[in-house]
Scaffold this motif. Structure first.
Motif, short mmCIF file in Angstrom:
data_model
loop_
_atom_site.label_atom_id
_atom_site.label_comp_id
_atom_site.label_asym_id
_atom_site.label_seq_id
_atom_site.Cartn_x
_atom_site.Cartn_y
_atom_site.Cartn_z
N ILE A 91 0.84 -1.19 0.00
CA ILE A 91 0.00 0.00 0.00
C ILE A 91 0.88 1.25 0.00
O ILE A 91 1.67 1.48 0.91
CB ILE A 91 -0.95 0.01 1.22
N LYS A 92 0.75 2.03 -1.04
CA LYS A 92 1.54 3.26 -1.21
C LYS A 92 0.61 4.47 -1.24
O LYS A 92 -0.54 4.37 -1.67
CB LYS A 92 2.35 3.22 -2.51
N ARG A 93 1.11 5.61 -0.82
CA ARG A 93 0.32 6.85 -0.78
C ARG A 93 -0.30 7.12 -2.15
O ARG A 93 0.38 7.06 -3.18
CB ARG A 93 1.22 8.02 -0.38
N GLY A 94 -1.60 7.39 -2.15
CA GLY A 94 -2.31 7.70 -3.38
C GLY A 94 -2.84 6.47 -4.12
O GLY A 94 -3.65 6.61 -5.03
N GLY A 95 -2.39 5.28 -3.74
CA GLY A 95 -2.84 4.06 -4.40
C GLY A 95 -4.30 3.78 -4.08
O GLY A 95 -4.80 4.12 -3.01
N LYS A 96 -4.99 3.16 -5.02
CA LYS A 96 -6.41 2.86 -4.84
C LYS A 96 -6.63 1.36 -4.71
O LYS A 96 -6.05 0.58 -5.46
CB LYS A 96 -7.22 3.41 -6.01
N THR A 97 -7.49 1.01 -3.77
CA THR A 97 -7.84 -0.39 -3.50
C THR A 97 -9.34 -0.56 -3.65
O THR A 97 -10.10 0.23 -3.09
CB THR A 97 -7.41 -0.80 -2.08
N TRP A 98 -9.75 -1.57 -4.39
CA TRP A 98 -11.17 -1.88 -4.56
C TRP A 98 -11.53 -3.06 -3.70
O TRP A 98 -10.96 -4.14 -3.84
CB TRP A 98 -11.46 -2.19 -6.02
N GLN A 99 -12.45 -2.86 -2.78
CA GLN A 99 -12.98 -3.93 -1.96
C GLN A 99 -14.36 -4.27 -2.50
O GLN A 99 -15.19 -3.38 -2.67
CB GLN A 99 -13.11 -3.52 -0.50
N ILE A 100 -14.60 -5.55 -2.75
CA ILE A 100 -15.91 -5.98 -3.25
C ILE A 100 -16.34 -7.23 -2.52
O ILE A 100 -15.58 -8.19 -2.41
CB ILE A 100 -15.90 -6.17 -4.78
N GLY A 101 -17.55 -7.18 -1.97
CA GLY A 101 -18.11 -8.30 -1.23
C GLY A 101 -19.41 -8.75 -1.85
O GLY A 101 -20.15 -7.95 -2.44
N PHE A 102 -19.69 -10.04 -1.72
CA PHE A 102 -20.89 -10.63 -2.30
C PHE A 102 -21.72 -11.25 -1.19
O PHE A 102 -21.20 -11.83 -0.26
CB PHE A 102 -20.54 -11.71 -3.32
N GLY A 103 -23.03 -11.13 -1.33
CA GLY A 103 -23.95 -11.76 -0.39
C GLY A 103 -24.76 -12.81 -1.10
O GLY A 103 -24.44 -13.22 -2.22
N SER A 104 -25.84 -13.22 -0.48
CA SER A 104 -26.71 -14.22 -1.09
C SER A 104 -27.47 -13.60 -2.26
O SER A 104 -27.73 -12.41 -2.28
CB SER A 104 -27.68 -14.76 -0.05
N GLY A 105 -27.77 -14.42 -3.24
CA GLY A 105 -28.52 -13.93 -4.39
C GLY A 105 -27.72 -12.91 -5.19
O GLY A 105 -26.58 -13.15 -5.55
N PHE A 106 -28.33 -11.76 -5.43
CA PHE A 106 -27.69 -10.74 -6.25
C PHE A 106 -27.03 -9.64 -5.43
O PHE A 106 -26.72 -8.58 -5.95
CB PHE A 106 -28.73 -10.11 -7.19
N LYS A 107 -26.84 -9.84 -4.16
CA LYS A 107 -26.28 -8.80 -3.30
C LYS A 107 -24.79 -8.63 -3.56
O LYS A 107 -24.04 -9.58 -3.64
CB LYS A 107 -26.50 -9.13 -1.83
N CYS A 108 -24.40 -7.38 -3.68
CA CYS A 108 -23.00 -7.05 -3.93
C CYS A 108 -22.76 -5.64 -3.41
O CYS A 108 -23.62 -4.77 -3.55
CB CYS A 108 -22.71 -7.14 -5.43
#
Length: 181
Positions: A91-108
């Protein structure tokens, strides 16, 4: 050409000028983000996301190592994955991280974080769950064969708060489809 300009140009050509033979431009998300924390819901989930987003093994490493070490911890796995990247010093200054989680069915649900500072794990006083063993990762996770039809029994292990747990799991692989039980 920038991603926004390419997206706008193909949209304009298709909508305004009615040139439907031009395929819609799909942005390359990897150009906007440095790190990916994908819900470690299982190997099949990670394999499909990697294939569809064309992510490298390096980009998938935090998710795969979290699944390997902690198992499916539901959507909270994205925080273990961020901790992995921090413990590795990625992790560096200015860097972007995408967190993505999924649930049951179509939940995201997802979030993009921008680092306000670089993380040097040797200087951090933290309760990062990876920091004591990060030097042992990544580990090699064997691929599951997808040959015609076979039944296997494998030993799965995970570490939960310092305790080593080992279980035996059976599963059947039929054609290119995996059926777990």
């Amino acid at each position: 050409m920038s991603e926004q300009l390419l997206t706008f140009a193909t949209l304009a050509a298709r909508r305004v000028f009615k040139v439907n033979r031009i395929k819609p431009y799909v942005s390359d998300i990897k150009l906007a983000l440095e790190h990916f924390c994908i819900h470690a819901g299982g190997r099949a989930v990670l394999d499909e996301i990697q294939k569809n987003l064309d992510l490298s093994e390096w980009q998938m490493e935090p998710s795969r190592m979290t699944l390997n070490r902690f198992g499916n911890t539901s959507s909270s796995s994205v925080w273990y994955e961020l901790g992995y990247s921090e413990a590795k010093g990625r992790i560096k200054r200015g860097g972007k991280t995408w967190q993505i989680g999924f649930g049951s069915g179509f939940k995201c649900n997802s979030a993009v974080w921008r680092a306000l500072r670089s993380i040097d794990p040797s200087k951090e006083k933290t309760n990062n769950p990876w920091i004591d063993e990060i030097h042992e990762f990544p580990v090699t996770v064997p691929r599951i064969s997808s040959s015609s039809s076979e039944s296997r029994s494998v030993k799965a292990s995970c570490v939960l708060k310092g305790h080593y747990v080992q279980t035996e799991t059976s599963f059947v692989i039929t054609h290119q489809e995996r059926v777990y039980y």
